[in-house]
Design a protein around this motif. Structure first.
Motif, short mmCIF file in Angstrom:
data_model
loop_
_atom_site.label_atom_id
_atom_site.label_comp_id
_atom_site.label_asym_id
_atom_site.label_seq_id
_atom_site.Cartn_x
_atom_site.Cartn_y
_atom_site.Cartn_z
N ASP A 503 7.92 -9.14 -3.11
CA ASP A 503 9.18 -9.59 -3.12
C ASP A 503 9.79 -8.74 -4.28
O ASP A 503 10.43 -8.15 -3.99
N GLU A 504 8.99 -9.04 -5.42
CA GLU A 504 9.52 -8.54 -7.00
C GLU A 504 9.99 -7.01 -6.30
O GLU A 504 10.13 -6.47 -6.94
N MET A 505 7.86 -6.50 -5.85
CA MET A 505 7.92 -5.52 -6.64
C MET A 505 8.70 -4.97 -5.39
O MET A 505 9.13 -2.84 -5.13
N THR A 506 9.15 -5.09 -3.65
CA THR A 506 9.46 -4.23 -3.13
C THR A 506 10.50 -4.88 -3.11
O THR A 506 11.28 -3.31 -3.40
N ALA A 507 12.16 -5.09 -4.29
CA ALA A 507 13.42 -5.27 -3.85
C ALA A 507 13.19 -3.90 -5.71
O ALA A 507 14.20 -3.25 -6.59
N ALA A 508 11.77 -4.05 -6.41
CA ALA A 508 11.78 -2.74 -8.26
C ALA A 508 12.11 -1.97 -7.03
O ALA A 508 12.89 -0.81 -7.74
N PHE A 509 11.45 -1.25 -6.29
CA PHE A 509 11.61 -0.26 -6.10
C PHE A 509 13.14 0.29 -5.68
O PHE A 509 13.48 1.60 -5.66
N GLU A 510 13.59 -0.49 -4.40
CA GLU A 510 14.83 -0.15 -3.96
C GLU A 510 15.57 -0.18 -5.43
O GLU A 510 16.82 0.04 -5.02
N ASP A 511 15.50 -1.56 -6.25
CA ASP A 511 16.28 -0.95 -6.92
C ASP A 511 16.32 0.40 -8.41
O ASP A 511 17.36 0.90 -8.30
#
Length: 578
Positions: A503-511
């Motif tokens: 979840d953390e990495m998915t959010a990072a790609f989006e950010d």
């Protein structure tokens, strides 16, 4: 289901070791280095001039905190359709420990190389220069090739870099023998082969061979270890010869190409099941198949040791290890003799632990005394093989469909019955043969399934790979992360579950506004194969982070990912330090 399968497969300590190796390399790059990487043409500025009628001077101005690898330089001089032999004269380099290639020679600040030709350079000659560099921040560029037209009267003029459709020209730069890099690549292959022994498919076989030494004489132990080594090395060389032959015939294939065939994956599933049943003591296969245990010194044991070496290579085929990607990529771009030498080194590395136990009394002294625990351990080692069989069954289902999975499960049941009937002897062995044939026919029954995986199977936020889509996104100024993966690639799945799909990495790609593009190589795809080859690799995983600047080169990430590595790459291509 996917997470459960990966959890089962990671009972082996290999990935923990790989992560330790990767993490241990991080401090070598220093603290506080910049992560805003320059375009490759700014980081490494190359000037070319004719020193005399037989020599070309190549001078790189290297930006601070960047460096070039000495072993990555490749040169190709061509005139009137013929190759001119050239000999580079390298300046003294700095020795350092590198995250990607281990112990290497590198150049900081500048590199001044004199290239001597075998005869005078005529007007219109073309020079292709390939080089590769990294930043102290810990991220690498793929190999870059620049082309120059040489004329004794007007000097050297750069030729615009060919597009993707001409990428074969780049590959041709590396087809001449590179003896300077060979020792280092042999070492990388040897280390990669050694680590393969810790993979969940191979570890049980190695463990049983080591345990068999407990009651063997020195002569028997040494002889069988070398016969096992011969089986491993010859198998790797045979696979290499086939791979090189296919590539030279024009087929876009890479390491692990056999796993793109559902039939091969199903055969491996059956093999792992049978091996597991044997270790559990449910079926008796005898010394001629796996030859593990007290039958090592019996008549026929040498052939059993040789076959065990072949078996170890077969079951290692779904696995990759650190250092393998670079070495194998080098191997398939060299003349066949050099390529086969690299694969032989890979085999020697895989056989080295067994040879160590064979000759080292100190290593054997670490083992407990022989006893009932050996049988218990043997039975325990069956479970990683069962887990591998389940995983391969899942891979076959992903390649074809659920009907195939059901057919293979039914075939596994019938195959187990065949083994049981065979053990009863007499007329029942005829029934066993019938059951075995039925199992094979069930494994071949895939008519009701649609082959391949559709785009709808990608998770939300992921984009299917195509070179056209990638080019379009880059023209629009979007940073892109390309994940070249496959369901049969253990390292790929481990990276995805531990790092990329959190979840953390998915959010990072989006950010960071980075498009996540998946190139799924589970089934054969010549476009993906060519894409892998164009970046100097012959297998997967392959991770590329493309900056928003359409003209900038992508960053090449390690095969074993960590959270910090990916975050560093995200910041580098977007300039967003959040």
């Amino acid at each position: 289901m996917r997470s459960l399968l990966i959890g089962l497969l990671l009972l082996s300590p290999v990935l923990a070791l790989a992560q330790t190796l990767d993490g241990a390399a991080k401090p070598l790059f220093g603290v506080g280095t910049t992560t805003e990487l320059l375009p490759v043409e700014e980081a490494y500025q190359l000037e070319v001039e004719l020193a005399d009628e037989r020599a070309v001077r190549l001078y790189w101005q290297i930006t601070e905190a960047y460096y070039l690898y000495q072993h990555a330089f490749k040169f190709r001089l061509e005139a009137d359709g013929e190759l001119l032999a050239v000999s580079p004269e390298f300046p003294q380099a700095l020795e350092r420990t590198d995250e990607y290639f281990g112990e290497v020679s590198v150049y900081y600040d500048n590199a001044d190389i004199l290239l001597a030709a075998e005869r005078p350079i005529p007007a219109g000659a073309t020079l292709a220069v390939t080089f590769q560099g990294c930043a102290d921040a810990g991220l690498c560029y793929p190999p870059r090739t620049q082309f120059f037209s040489l004329d004794p009267a007007s000097g050297a003029t750069e030729i615009p870099r060919p597009g993707r459709q001409q990428s074969a020209t780049d590959t041709a730069v590396q087809t001449t023998a590179d003896f300077g890099s060979l020792p280092y690549m042999l070492l990388l292959a040897f280390l990669g082969g050694s680590i393969l022994n810790l993979m969940p498919c191979v570890f049980p076989i190695l463990s049983l061979k080591v345990l068999s030494f407990a009651r063997s004489s020195d002569h028997s132990r040494h002889l069988h270890s070398w016969v096992y080594t011969a089986g491993v090395v010859l198998s790797f060389v045979a696979v290499a010869a086939l791979l090189i032959a296919l590539q030279r015939a024009g087929s876009a294939v890479g390491w692990g190409f056999q796993l793109q065939s559902p039939g091969f994956v199903i055969a491996l599933t059956y093999l792992f099941l049978v091996m597991g049943l044997s270790l559990s003591g449910l079926v008796q296969l005898g010394g001629s198949l796996m030859n593990a245990g007290s039958g090592l010194a019996d008549r026929g044991g040498l052939s059993g040791s040789f076959f065990t070496g072949i078996l170890a290579v077969i079951v290692a085929s779904p696995c990759t290890a650190p250092f393998m990607g670079t070495a194998l990529g080098f191997a398939v771009t060299q003349p066949p003799a050099i390529g086969l030498a690299v694969f032989a080194s890979l085999g020697l590395g895989m056989a080295a632990p067994l040879l160590l136990f064979s000759y080292s009394g100190g290593a054997r002294a670490l083992m407990p005394r022989p006893g009932p625990w050996m049988e218990t351990l043997k039975q325990f080692l069956a479970f990683p093989l069962y887990a591998a069989a389940i995983w391969l069954l899942w891979v076959a289902g992903r390649q074809t469909g659920v009907n195939t999975m059901a057919a293979v499960l039914a075939g596994a049941l019938v195959l187990t019955m065949a083994l049981w009937l065979w053990g009863l002897g007499g007329w029942k062995r005829g029934a066993a043969v019938v059951c075995a044939l039925l199992a094979i026919s069930l494994a071949s029954w895939r008519g009701l399934d649609e082959n391949g995986r559709g785009e709808a199977q990608l998770a939300a936020g992921l984009v299917p790979f195509s070179e056209q889509s990638l080019a379009q996104l880059r023209r629009e100024g979007s940073p892109v992360f390309v994940d070249v993966t496959a369901d049969w690639c253990i390292t790929c799945l481990a990276n995805e579950n531990a790092v990329l799909f959190t979840d953390e990495m998915t959010a990072a790609f989006e950010d960071h506004g980075v498009v996540y593009m998946v190139a799924d190589w589970t089934n054969y795809d010549p476009d993906i194969a060519r894409f892998i080859s164009s970046h100097g690799r012959t297998g997967i995983p392959l991770y590329l982070m493309y900056p928003a600047d359409p003209g900038a080169e992508p960053l090449l990430l390690p095969q074993i990912l960590t959270r910090d590595t990916v975050f560093q790459a995200l910041r580098a291509v977007t300039g967003n330090n959040s």
